[in-house]
Enzyme design. Structure first.
Site, mmCIF file in Angstrom:
data_model
loop_
_atom_site.group_PDB
_atom_site.id
_atom_site.type_symbol
_atom_site.label_atom_id
_atom_site.label_comp_id
_atom_site.label_asym_id
_atom_site.label_seq_id
_atom_site.Cartn_x
_atom_site.Cartn_y
_atom_site.Cartn_z
ATOM 1 N N TYR A 160 0.838 -1.211 0.000
ATOM 2 C CA TYR A 160 0.000 0.000 0.000
ATOM 3 C C TYR A 160 0.868 1.255 0.000
ATOM 4 O O TYR A 160 0.707 2.147 -0.843
ATOM 5 C CB TYR A 160 -0.910 -0.029 1.224
ATOM 6 C CG TYR A 160 -1.771 1.199 1.407
ATOM 7 C CD1 TYR A 160 -2.916 1.395 0.646
ATOM 8 C CD2 TYR A 160 -1.446 2.157 2.363
ATOM 9 C CE1 TYR A 160 -3.712 2.515 0.822
ATOM 10 C CE2 TYR A 160 -2.237 3.287 2.552
ATOM 11 C CZ TYR A 160 -3.361 3.453 1.779
ATOM 12 O OH TYR A 160 -4.151 4.576 1.957
ATOM 13 N N GLY B 103 -16.363 -4.469 27.281
ATOM 14 C CA GLY B 103 -15.858 -4.350 28.641
ATOM 15 C C GLY B 103 -14.508 -4.977 28.855
ATOM 16 O O GLY B 103 -14.158 -5.361 29.980
#
Length: 317
Positions: free
Chosen positions: A126, A175
């Protein structure tokens, strides 16, 4: 202005098209969606069609998935970009604006923010493709007389953002333990990036220009999680896991998803910071948002997406 926007249905392109239309500009949208005004498939290798009479081409289309094969990045992000720029110059377009990436500067050697000329050879496909496109665009600007502006945004945040920001949303919502205070990275909001695109297009341009684009702040993964937790109405969970545990979990994720080894750990715990003083001095652009400002809207969009996916699944049963 008469504008052509590639990647018009993408995360940044959608917002840019709306902003251009809101200020009275004529917008032609290009992409692979057959419903768009101009068909464009950078992976096909066919010569792009650029209509006459345009004032500016915003080239936002590209392959963003960094773990895709290097050859595909080369075709889409390098060769496809250059082919479109050449077609734009041949059509008499006076200004070509290319949305590149800070990844064209390669990996960061340390925590200090880098300027436009402080790059290293990118190791991933990339970054190499973006850097190669930039080099050819600079030569094209000199040969053709078409002004070329390259904007290298850091990670872009806003409602609907995917990738690592979505991953952090899920992590906080579940959580799980908070990340350590390690590393730092530059970001920029989608709204601020769109405003910069509008500003650059409206100002006189000549030759080749290339700027890094950030909101001027730096963020640890823990700071991002704290903002997302607050937007979800919860406190960060504890105890905080040590950095080595996060790196081990990130290595497992890379292996399971076929990512480049170390990619997740670098994104969450590494250093990746850039300066924005050059673009601010040249254009007068001032970023208005920080991640904490946008986190509530980002979480709301993510939650709405989860609810929509759940409803669709329920209807399919």
């Amino acid at each position: 202005m008469e504008c052509l926007v590639t990647g018009a249905t993408g995360f940044v392109g959608t917002a840019l098209c709306e902003a251009l239309a809101a200020q009275g500009d004529a917008v032609r949208r290009a992409g692979r969606d057959p419903a768009l005004e101009l068909p464009l498939d950078l992976a096909a290798g066919a010569a792009p069609r650029v209509p006459p009479g345009l004032d500016v081409v915003f080239h936002l289309a590209g392959l963003a998935h960094q773990s895709a094969p290097a050859a595909r990045h080369e075709q889409v992000n390098h060769r496809g970009t250059v082919a479109l720029a050449r077609a734009s110059a041949a059509a008499g377009v006076p200004h070509f604006i290319f949305l590149s990436s800070v990844k064209a500067l390669g990996s960061a050697p340390g925590p200090s923010p880098r300027g436009e000329n402080e790059g290293r050879p990118p190791r991933d496909g990339y970054g190499r493709a973006k850097a190669a496109a930039e080099r050819e665009l600079e030569a094209l600007a000199a040969d053709s007389g078409m002004a070329v502006t390259v904007l290298r945004p850091a990670l872009v945040y806003g409602p609907g953002a995917r990738g690592n920001l979505e991953l952090l949303c899920r992590w906080v919502a579940a959580g799980r333990p908070a990340p350590p205070v390690a590393g730092a990275r530059s970001l920029v909001s989608r709204d601020d990036l769109v405003q910069l695109l509008l500003t650059v297009a409206a100002q006189p341009a000549a030759g080749y220009r290339c700027w890094n684009v950030t909101d001027g702040d730096s963020y640890t993964a823990r700071r991002l999680c704290a903002a997302l937790a607050g937007a979800q109405g919860r406190a960060l969970a504890g105890p905080m896991l040590p950095a080595w545990a996060w790196r081990a979990a990130a290595a497992v994720r890379d292996a399971l998803r076929g990512e480049r080894p170390g990619q997740t750990a670098a994104a969450l715990l590494g250093a990746d910071c850039y300066r924005n003083d050059a673009v601010r001095a040249a254009t007068g652009w001032v970023p208005r948002q920080r991640f904490e400002d946008v986190a509530p809207a980002l979480v709301a969009a993510w939650s709405a997406g989860l609810a929509g996916a759940g409803a669709a699944e329920g209807r399919g049963r």
